[in-house]
Design a protein around this motif. Structure first.
Motif, PDB file in Angstrom:
ATOM      1  N   PHE A  47      18.224   0.357   1.834  1.00 58.12           N
ATOM      2  CA  PHE A  47      18.854  -0.117   2.924  1.00 58.12           C
ATOM      3  C   PHE A  47      19.851  -1.337   2.897  1.00 58.12           C
ATOM      4  N   VAL A  48      21.021  -1.503   3.240  1.00 56.01           N
ATOM      5  CA  VAL A  48      22.164  -2.705   3.169  1.00 56.01           C
ATOM      6  C   VAL A  48      22.068  -3.199   4.559  1.00 56.01           C
ATOM      7  N   ALA A  49      22.691  -2.436   5.538  1.00 49.97           N
ATOM      8  CA  ALA A  49      23.087  -2.847   6.714  1.00 49.97           C
ATOM      9  C   ALA A  49      23.320  -1.757   7.688  1.00 49.97           C
ATOM     10  N   SER A  59      22.028  -5.242  11.701  1.00 48.80           N
ATOM     11  CA  SER A  59      20.658  -5.733  10.930  1.00 48.80           C
ATOM     12  C   SER A  59      21.064  -5.793   9.540  1.00 48.80           C
ATOM     13  N   TYR A  60      20.460  -6.629   8.792  1.00 46.41           N
ATOM     14  CA  TYR A  60      20.807  -6.705   7.094  1.00 46.41           C
ATOM     15  C   TYR A  60      19.384  -6.716   6.507  1.00 46.41           C
ATOM     16  N   LYS A  65      21.796 -10.665   3.560  1.00 44.85           N
ATOM     17  CA  LYS A  65      22.292 -11.615   4.772  1.00 44.85           C
ATOM     18  C   LYS A  65      22.575 -12.820   4.446  1.00 44.85           C
ATOM     19  N   GLY A  66      23.952 -13.080   5.181  1.00 41.35           N
ATOM     20  CA  GLY A  66      24.617 -14.183   5.094  1.00 41.35           C
ATOM     21  C   GLY A  66      25.845 -14.163   4.007  1.00 41.35           C
ATOM     22  N   ARG A  67      25.693 -12.814   3.124  1.00 38.89           N
ATOM     23  CA  ARG A  67      26.774 -12.784   2.339  1.00 38.89           C
ATOM     24  C   ARG A  67      27.466 -11.513   2.683  1.00 38.89           C
ATOM     25  N   PHE A  68      26.915 -10.557   3.468  1.00 39.53           N
ATOM     26  CA  PHE A  68      27.587  -9.102   3.663  1.00 39.53           C
ATOM     27  C   PHE A  68      27.810  -9.206   5.340  1.00 39.53           C
ATOM     28  N   THR A  69      28.590  -8.401   5.683  1.00 34.75           N
ATOM     29  CA  THR A  69      29.052  -8.294   7.280  1.00 34.75           C
ATOM     30  C   THR A  69      29.423  -6.875   7.422  1.00 34.75           C
ATOM     31  N   ASN A  85      30.497 -13.533  -2.157  1.00 30.67           N
ATOM     32  CA  ASN A  85      29.661 -13.904  -2.979  1.00 30.67           C
ATOM     33  C   ASN A  85      28.708 -12.837  -3.682  1.00 30.67           C
ATOM     34  N   LEU A  86      29.423 -12.009  -4.102  1.00 33.56           N
ATOM     35  CA  LEU A  86      28.858 -10.739  -5.070  1.00 33.56           C
ATOM     36  C   LEU A  86      27.951 -11.312  -6.303  1.00 33.56           C
TER      37      LEU A  86
END
Length: 122
Positions: A47-49, A59-60, A65-69, A85-86
């Motif tokens: 799971f990613v998001a 939910s992430y 969390k904090g890098r992906f939206t 920020n990969l």
């Protein structure tokens, strides 16, 4: 069910950004919660998001969390995953999925895209 097609993957250097898109066919897109998952070689799909049908709830995974939206545009039948920020460990095939529940469990999702490759290099 809906048909899903991901796009936007590619090769990026560590610290860079990519935006994945997942286009859905059909008029029932708004009924579905949408998730992003990823699978690296030799590993299980993780799971990613996830985003609710309304876009209000997200939910992430802790690792992103904090890098992906995650976001969605119901008018365009599309869900997005903005990845900033990969890191090298983000390298995987990324899949979008549609389901009736807001859940981290892949088995709970009804429809899946074919996946798009994301490769992060040093």
């Amino acid at each position: 069910q809906v048909q899903l097609v991901e796009s936007g993957g590619g090769l990026v250097q560590a610290g860079g950004s990519l935006r994945l898109s997942c286009a859905a066919s059909g008029r029932t897109f708004m009924r579905y919660n949408m998730g992003w998952f990823r699978q690296a070689p030799g590993k299980e799909r993780e799971f990613v998001a996830v985003i609710s049908w309304s876009g209000i709830t997200t939910s992430y995974a802790g690792s992103v969390k904090g890098r992906f939206t995650i976001s969605r545009d119901n008018g365009k039948n599309t869900v997005y995953l903005q990845m900033n920020n990969l890191k090298l460990e983000d390298t995987a095939v990324y899949y979008c999925a549609a389901g009736r529940e807001i859940t981290t469990l892949p088995a709970s999702y009804e429809s899946w895209g074919q996946g798009t490759q994301v490769t992060v290099s040093s």
